[in-house]
Structure formats: structure tokens, C-alpha cells
Design a protein around this motif. Sequence first.
Motif, PDB file in Angstrom:
ATOM      1  N   ILE A   1       0.828  -1.207   0.000  1.00 36.48           N
ATOM      2  CA  ILE A   1       0.000   0.000   0.000  1.00 36.48           C
ATOM      3  C   ILE A   1       0.859   1.252   0.000  1.00 36.48           C
ATOM      4  O   ILE A   1       0.581   2.230  -0.718  1.00 36.48           O
ATOM      5  CB  ILE A   1      -0.948  -0.027   1.218  1.00 36.48           C
ATOM      6  N   ASP A   2       1.915   1.252   0.804  1.00 39.69           N
ATOM      7  CA  ASP A   2       2.797   2.413   0.841  1.00 39.69           C
ATOM      8  C   ASP A   2       3.440   2.653  -0.523  1.00 39.69           C
ATOM      9  O   ASP A   2       3.543   3.795  -0.987  1.00 39.69           O
ATOM     10  CB  ASP A   2       3.876   2.198   1.905  1.00 39.69           C
ATOM     11  N   SER A   3       3.868   1.589  -1.192  1.00 36.55           N
ATOM     12  CA  SER A   3       4.469   1.736  -2.521  1.00 36.55           C
ATOM     13  C   SER A   3       3.461   2.280  -3.518  1.00 36.55           C
ATOM     14  O   SER A   3       3.795   3.132  -4.354  1.00 36.55           O
ATOM     15  CB  SER A   3       5.012   0.390  -3.000  1.00 36.55           C
ATOM     16  N   ALA A   4       2.214   1.791  -3.437  1.00 39.79           N
ATOM     17  CA  ALA A   4       1.191   2.233  -4.389  1.00 39.79           C
ATOM     18  C   ALA A   4       0.798   3.686  -4.158  1.00 39.79           C
ATOM     19  O   ALA A   4       0.589   4.441  -5.116  1.00 39.79           O
ATOM     20  CB  ALA A   4      -0.040   1.335  -4.281  1.00 39.79           C
ATOM     21  N   GLU A   5       0.702   4.096  -2.896  1.00 49.25           N
ATOM     22  CA  GLU A   5       0.262   5.454  -2.603  1.00 49.25           C
ATOM     23  C   GLU A   5       1.346   6.493  -2.906  1.00 49.25           C
ATOM     24  O   GLU A   5       1.033   7.636  -3.240  1.00 49.25           O
ATOM     25  CB  GLU A   5      -0.163   5.559  -1.140  1.00 49.25           C
ATOM     26  N   ARG A   6       2.591   6.120  -2.783  1.00 50.56           N
ATOM     27  CA  ARG A   6       3.677   7.088  -2.954  1.00 50.56           C
ATOM     28  C   ARG A   6       4.357   6.999  -4.322  1.00 50.56           C
ATOM     29  O   ARG A   6       5.203   7.832  -4.640  1.00 50.56           O
ATOM     30  CB  ARG A   6       4.726   6.884  -1.857  1.00 50.56           C
ATOM     31  N   ALA A   7       4.000   6.010  -5.105  1.00 51.53           N
ATOM     32  CA  ALA A   7       4.679   5.815  -6.390  1.00 51.53           C
ATOM     33  C   ALA A   7       4.245   6.884  -7.391  1.00 51.53           C
ATOM     34  O   ALA A   7       3.084   7.309  -7.422  1.00 51.53           O
ATOM     35  CB  ALA A   7       4.385   4.438  -6.944  1.00 51.53           C
ATOM     36  N   ARG A   8       5.167   7.324  -8.185  1.00 54.71           N
ATOM     37  CA  ARG A   8       4.884   8.200  -9.318  1.00 54.71           C
ATOM     38  C   ARG A   8       4.845   7.317 -10.565  1.00 54.71           C
ATOM     39  O   ARG A   8       5.860   6.739 -10.945  1.00 54.71           O
ATOM     40  CB  ARG A   8       5.954   9.283  -9.466  1.00 54.71           C
ATOM     41  N   PRO A   9       3.683   7.181 -11.185  1.00 53.61           N
ATOM     42  CA  PRO A   9       3.601   6.287 -12.351  1.00 53.61           C
ATOM     43  C   PRO A   9       4.551   6.756 -13.451  1.00 53.61           C
ATOM     44  O   PRO A   9       4.647   7.950 -13.741  1.00 53.61           O
ATOM     45  CB  PRO A   9       2.139   6.400 -12.779  1.00 53.61           C
ATOM     46  N   PRO A  10       5.260   5.830 -14.072  1.00 52.90           N
ATOM     47  CA  PRO A  10       6.226   6.221 -15.109  1.00 52.90           C
ATOM     48  C   PRO A  10       5.534   6.662 -16.389  1.00 52.90           C
ATOM     49  O   PRO A  10       4.521   6.101 -16.803  1.00 52.90           O
ATOM     50  CB  PRO A  10       7.034   4.938 -15.322  1.00 52.90           C
ATOM     51  N   VAL A  11       6.068   7.683 -16.994  1.00 56.99           N
ATOM     52  CA  VAL A  11       5.590   8.148 -18.300  1.00 56.99           C
ATOM     53  C   VAL A  11       6.463   7.493 -19.359  1.00 56.99           C
ATOM     54  O   VAL A  11       7.678   7.720 -19.393  1.00 56.99           O
ATOM     55  CB  VAL A  11       5.667   9.679 -18.408  1.00 56.99           C
ATOM     56  N   GLU A  12       5.876   6.692 -20.211  1.00 59.61           N
ATOM     57  CA  GLU A  12       6.640   5.973 -21.236  1.00 59.61           C
ATOM     58  C   GLU A  12       6.177   6.365 -22.636  1.00 59.61           C
ATOM     59  O   GLU A  12       6.927   6.974 -23.389  1.00 59.61           O
ATOM     60  CB  GLU A  12       6.498   4.464 -21.028  1.00 59.61           C
ATOM     61  N   ARG A  13       4.957   6.018 -22.974  1.00 62.92           N
ATOM     62  CA  ARG A  13       4.512   6.224 -24.349  1.00 62.92           C
ATOM     63  C   ARG A  13       4.424   7.707 -24.710  1.00 62.92           C
ATOM     64  O   ARG A  13       4.632   8.080 -25.875  1.00 62.92           O
ATOM     65  CB  ARG A  13       3.149   5.554 -24.549  1.00 62.92           C
ATOM     66  N   TYR A  14       4.132   8.568 -23.722  1.00 62.36           N
ATOM     67  CA  TYR A  14       4.014  10.005 -23.995  1.00 62.36           C
ATOM     68  C   TYR A  14       5.203  10.782 -23.455  1.00 62.36           C
ATOM     69  O   TYR A  14       5.090  11.961 -23.126  1.00 62.36           O
ATOM     70  CB  TYR A  14       2.713  10.544 -23.400  1.00 62.36           C
ATOM     71  N   ALA A  15       6.335  10.100 -23.348  1.00 53.94           N
ATOM     72  CA  ALA A  15       7.522  10.775 -22.831  1.00 53.94           C
ATOM     73  C   ALA A  15       8.054  11.830 -23.792  1.00 53.94           C
ATOM     74  O   ALA A  15       8.823  12.709 -23.383  1.00 53.94           O
ATOM     75  CB  ALA A  15       8.620   9.756 -22.532  1.00 53.94           C
ATOM     76  N   GLY A  16       7.668  11.784 -25.057  1.00 53.74           N
ATOM     77  CA  GLY A  16       8.206  12.724 -26.042  1.00 53.74           C
ATOM     78  C   GLY A  16       7.321  13.918 -26.305  1.00 53.74           C
ATOM     79  O   GLY A  16       7.593  14.684 -27.239  1.00 53.74           O
ATOM     80  N   VAL A  17       6.250  14.109 -25.533  1.00 59.87           N
ATOM     81  CA  VAL A  17       5.342  15.239 -25.762  1.00 59.87           C
ATOM     82  C   VAL A  17       5.017  15.882 -24.415  1.00 59.87           C
ATOM     83  O   VAL A  17       4.822  15.186 -23.414  1.00 59.87           O
ATOM     84  CB  VAL A  17       4.052  14.759 -26.477  1.00 59.87           C
ATOM     85  N   PRO A  18       4.973  17.239 -24.333  1.00 60.50           N
ATOM     86  CA  PRO A  18       4.763  17.883 -23.032  1.00 60.50           C
ATOM     87  C   PRO A  18       3.315  17.899 -22.561  1.00 60.50           C
ATOM     88  O   PRO A  18       3.053  18.000 -21.365  1.00 60.50           O
ATOM     89  CB  PRO A  18       5.282  19.303 -23.253  1.00 60.50           C
TER      90      PRO A  18
END
Length: 814
Positions: free
Chosen positions: A49-66
Motif C-alpha cells: 500500500i505504501d508503494s502504491a500510494e507514494r509511487a509516481r507512475p512512469p511516463v513511457e509512451r508520452y515521454a516525447g510530448v509535453p
Amino acid sequence: MVWPAVRLAVWLAVWLAGRTLRRHPGSALGALVTLVVAAAMVSAFWFVIDSAERARPPVERYAGVPLVVGTGGVAGAIPPELVAAVKELPEVGAAVPEITFPVGPGAGGHGWSSARLTPFRLVAGRPPRAAGEVVVDTTTPETDVGDRVTVEPVGVGDQVKVEAAGVVRSHRVVGVAAAAGPWRHQRALFFTDDHAAALAGRGTGVDALGVYPRPGVGMAALEAVVGRAVAPYAGGGVRIATGAARALEEGNGLATGSLNAPWFLLGTTVLVATGMVAAALGLSVRRRGRELAVLRAIGAYPRQLRRMLLAEGLILAAVATAGGVPLGALAAPVIADRLRDFGTLGTAFELTYRPQPALWTLAFTVAVALAASLMAGARTSRIRPGDALGEAPQEGRRIGRGRLLTGLALAAVATVLSALQLGQVTDFGGQVGTLLAQFLMFALVVAAAGLVAPWAVLAAGRLVRGAVGRVSRVGGFLATANVLFNHRRFAGAVGAITLGVTLAGVVTGTQSFYDWRAAARAAGEITAGHVLLSDTGLSPELLRDGAVGLRAMPVTMDGRTTDATVVTGDVTRALGLPVRGRPLNDLREGEVALRESLAARTGAAPGTRVRIRFPGSREPATYTVAAVYRDTSELASLLFPGLDGTAAHLAGGPYLRIYTHGEAAHPAALTRQEYVGHKALENAGRNRVLPYVAVLIALFSLVAAVNGLCLALFDRGREFVGMRRLGMGRGQVTRMACWESVLTVVPVLVLALAATVWTVLVCAASEPGGLAALVSFIPFGWLAPLGAGAILAALAGSVLAVRAAMRDERQALL
């Protein structure tokens, strides 16, 4: 003078507690084991639960657009007019439409023009230029290449088979792309834009829009102008995302409420662990009644004994946390994997270990140990110096008949409820009343099994007494005599085992039945011969003559979010449902059908006007309710015969299911009977939490039961040494203890199995055709590991307890 006295009292309590635990480790071993198990389970859930609540989801497919304009994953929900409006903004340098569609497990297909939104760049070959060409990323394995199936990366010139919308097509690899940054959770295949749209089966709408600013335009200005352009569509679910929020648009984040299941499991673990720890410490204190009696007799005050017990609790909590947290860290990945299977955690979830869950686990363990010590210490205040030495437990007494009579009475009430249900004498006030009566019957069966369990052990001991004596003339004979004579000694352990295993069996068995019943009822509503299903959707080209296709999408009706089904074809050729109003195959443009439960909740009826807004629409449209159909899992809350101009951008797209008549050659086609099995598995996937909660309770019950059995053996050191003095070998004493465990555990496992079979039999007999599937409802997959674990744990604990009890034979005789 006050503080020195306090320090002396604390030091004395800790010294006494330490001496007690060191001299009599068996008295606290069971409580320690229970605390360790509780700490391990609590810390494991807390790490997740601690990992899920504090995790920042990774940006992968849209990493090249702001900046990304999206709808949270609703396919084709961004209309072309919004795309055009964003492109015309003077602050926008480029707006790139994005189409995403599944092309296999963990892989997504895209148009090549949207590759600039991603961190991918060509490292070999060229971009796709024709319909049969594809660019793969460097993580894409080679599958079905010729007659070979390998896991080697593909290369330029290879042929790969791609499944999109239920159709497998061969493509030639013309390029390989590599990501400039981390790329762990997705696979990407790029096609020409036109071919990607054809494979996805989209209408005029797109899935997302990547937006780039003109040179010199800041992100704040870009977000403001795009936000104003998107605002009229916000009611249709369209939104903008920047920074880490882009990960939500590509599905790497957690859905709202997704952590409800882990929090529920954690709360259940805390509650059950608190009760089990309190029972274990209470049992430990009761087993040490003579020792506490001696302390009272020589002048110890009750408050001094309470302080000693509190100090013992603190020591046990510290040791349990030190051992439980590392075990919890090892168990956390297993729990995370199961929650990924549930769909609670996404594939992008990564487990991290921070000190906070360990500290919370320490606080929980200390609080539970202190509370249990206080409850156990309350008994010491009732011990008077004059009668303290009379606190020793008496052996050989029978358990009061009140317990047996209560258990039999509960079983009789459960039998009456079962007879009323099977004989259909009453409907218990309707469907809800019947369901409550069934749950009451289940609760009564579980409680009755726990109450009569000691007599089941007694009856089984009498039944197998001769056979066990012939198998083991010394150990087996004495074990049977002990189980029959000291019947009371084993009551606590057998009650805990029976309650835990019966609860797990009844809950998982009845859940299997309800999953089957929902599937059977759904299959009974189907009039088509076959149902086509595919994880990647189903292409419109699979919709042959007479077939019926269903698509699903979220909508809002009168401001309430719900789900809808859009049908292609004559739905009455696929499903036979009772309908109020116009037949479902006679719905016209501007008309909608509602599910009974939604109609009852909103007060809608045939002829009522409702306002419905589709994803990506600027304004809601007014529809007339033409029919109300019975609740079914095959259809959503609303049914549309098609999409008119207000949702033209959503027209087309892959189907969720296709119903066909006659022969179906597609590999995704299921017969009606096969579809029953699929629906049962689908229902089980949605109802996984409750069986796991029941099994979690069963595990704690087994720990408590084995704890009780082992503590009873620790207290029999004098008895074992006396047997040794009479000429019995250590092996014979150990075998006697093992036989006692087997004669205690096996009968209650059989009783739990019988209670489970009874409940699922009642359920199965209440449904047509249910008896034919009766065996499949009995959860052998859960009960067998629980039963084997109980027997093995009891045997291992018996061996260790006997060895510890006879560790110092001379001291035991004193």
C-alpha cells in the motif's frame, strides 16, 4: 524519591519478564509465533500500500510530448472538430493524433506519425509505408516465425503475425525502434496511419492528442489555451495532462478506488491478528497459572504481575517485529503479483521498501501485544493469595454439554432453513430475503461445526481406537487414551481449526456456486449458438450475416455516470430477455432501453425522456426510453441500437462480443457450454477478495490451533519424563504426541469438509442442473493445502514441543 521507585519497578518488571521468558520459553513461544505471523502479514500489505500510494507512475509512451489531451482510455472519444480546434491555436506548434489498440499481451499498436510522442527512434530499417509493414521495438520477441517459436528479438526482414481485433495478419518487419529512456511496461508496434486505423476499427475519433508548443511559448500558456479549447468537452470526459499525469492517459497509474481491496485485506488482517494474539497471550498466561499463583502467594501485588506481563508483551513485540518485517518484505512481492492478477495494481506498479511500513508494523505489534497483555493481566487481579495455588488446571473433565447442545441446536436451525429453501416452502420475502437466509444458514453451519468439533474428535477417537492401537501398540494406544480421557485439553485447538477451515470451505465453495449460477443464468439468456471473444476485441469483418455485435462505453445519464451497450444487428437473435415496452429489435433513432435496476433507481419508465452524454461530446442529447429489460450481465445499464450524429466520432471500433448462429470457425468462438465456464471464471475474477479473506482468517486460526496444541505439550513435561522413567523411549513418547495431533486434526478436517459439502449441496440443489456440477463447487484446491498444512504444522510442532519439554528431565521431575 518517586523516580527512583518508578525506575526500580520498571527494572524489576523487565527483569522478571526476561527471566520468565528465558526459563520458560515454551510459555511464550506460541504467542511469539502468532505475533511474528501477524507482523509479517501486516508489514507485507503495508509495503504494498505504501508503494502504491507514494509511487509516481512512469511516463513511457508520452515521454516525447509535453501535453496530452485524453479521455482516460476511452477509445476514439476525441472528436475531429476538437483536433482541428487545437491545431488552429496560435500557441500550438503541432498536434499529433494518437490511436492505440491491443495487438497481443502487453503490446500496443500505433500509427507511425504518433511515434514522435514516444521516446522511440529508428535504429534499423525504415518507417512503414504500406499496409503489410510494421516497425517493432527492441523488446518485441519473435513469435510464429515460420515453424519456429522463439523468444529472440526480431529483425528487419522477419515476418511476424499480429493479432488485432481478433484477426491474425502477417506483417513484414521494416524497421526496429529503440527507446531513449526506460521502457519496461509496454511493447509498441508501429504501422502506417491508415493501416493502424483499419486495424483498430476506429471511427472518426482518436484516442489521444499530443500537443507541442510553438517556439517561445511556455507550458503555462500552452496549458491555458488548450484548456479553454477542451473546456466545452470536459463533460464528455476529455481532459488535459502534463507532467506525471501523462502516465494516467497511457494506463500506468492506479484507478480511483483501486486500493480499496488492499486496505480491506490489511484491515481484516489487523482485526483477525488482534484477536489471535490476544487469544495466544491469554492462553500463555492461563498455562502459567501456577507460576503466577506462587508469585501472589509470596506477596506480589496484581499491579506488579501486570507490569511483568506488559514487559513480556513489549519484549515479544520487539522480537516479533524484528522477525516479522523481513518476512513481510519477502511476502510483499507475492501479494503484489496477486493484486496485479486482480487488476488492482497495474503492470507499471513497482514495489519499494521504505522504513515507514516497518515503523507502523512495530506500532501495531506493540499496541496489540500491550492490549493482549492487559487483557491477560486482568485475570491476575482475581487471584487471591489464599487460594492462588488452586489455580492449576484439572485434567480429564468433560466439556459441558451446553456447548454440544448449542451446536446441535444451531445445526438443526440450519437444517430447517435448508429444508425450507430446497422445498421452496417460502421465498423468505423475495430474492434479498432468500440471500439473507442462505447467509444465515452458512453462519449457523460454521458456528455449529466449531461447537461440536470436540465431540467429533471424541467420536473419531473411539471409532479408530482399536486400529490405531494395532498400528502403534504403545504410542498409538496411549495417544488414543489421552485424546479420549483428556478430551477437554484439545477443545480450544479443535475449535480454532474447525472454525477456520469450515469458514474457508463454506465461503470459497458458495462463492464458486454463485459464480457458476451467474454464468448459468447468463448462458440461459443466450439464444445464439456461439459467442466470439478476444482480448484484443473483435473486428467488424467478423460480423457475418445474422451475427450480433456488442460494444461497450461509459456515458452519463441525467448527470449520473453509467455504462452503455451499443448493438449492431438484431439483439433478440442473440439474447432472450423479458422486456417492458417496445421489443429491443424495434428501437429507433433517438430511443434507448434501460436495465430494470437503473430504471428503478432513476424512476424512468417507457416514454420517459432522459439526457445522455457520450464521451467526447460537447452537449448531451435527449433520448426517449422505449423499453426496460431484465438485469443481465450480457448487457450494460443502457442499450442503444446505434450511434447518431451526437456520437458519430465513436461509430465503428472493435466489438466486445459477437453472437453467431450455426457453425463458427473462428478460434475465439465458444459454444454455449464453454461460455458458461468462461463466465464463471470471469465472475470469480471479480469476486476474488472474499475467498482470500476467508483463507487469511483460516491461516490465523490454524496458527492459533497449532499454538494451543504445542502449549498443551509443553505443560506435560512431567508426564513425558515419567513415561521415560517407566521405560518408554523418546521415540515412543514423540510418536504418542504425533498420534495425538493426528487424532485431533484429521477428524475436524473431515468435519469441516462435511460442513462444506453440506452447504454447497444445499446451494446446488436449489438450482436446476446444479447437482451435476456439485463436485466442482467443493473447493479442494483451498481445503487440501489448508488441511495438509494443518497436519504438517501440528506434527512438526508436536515433535519440537516434546523435545523441548524433555530437554531437562531431572528439572521436570522437581
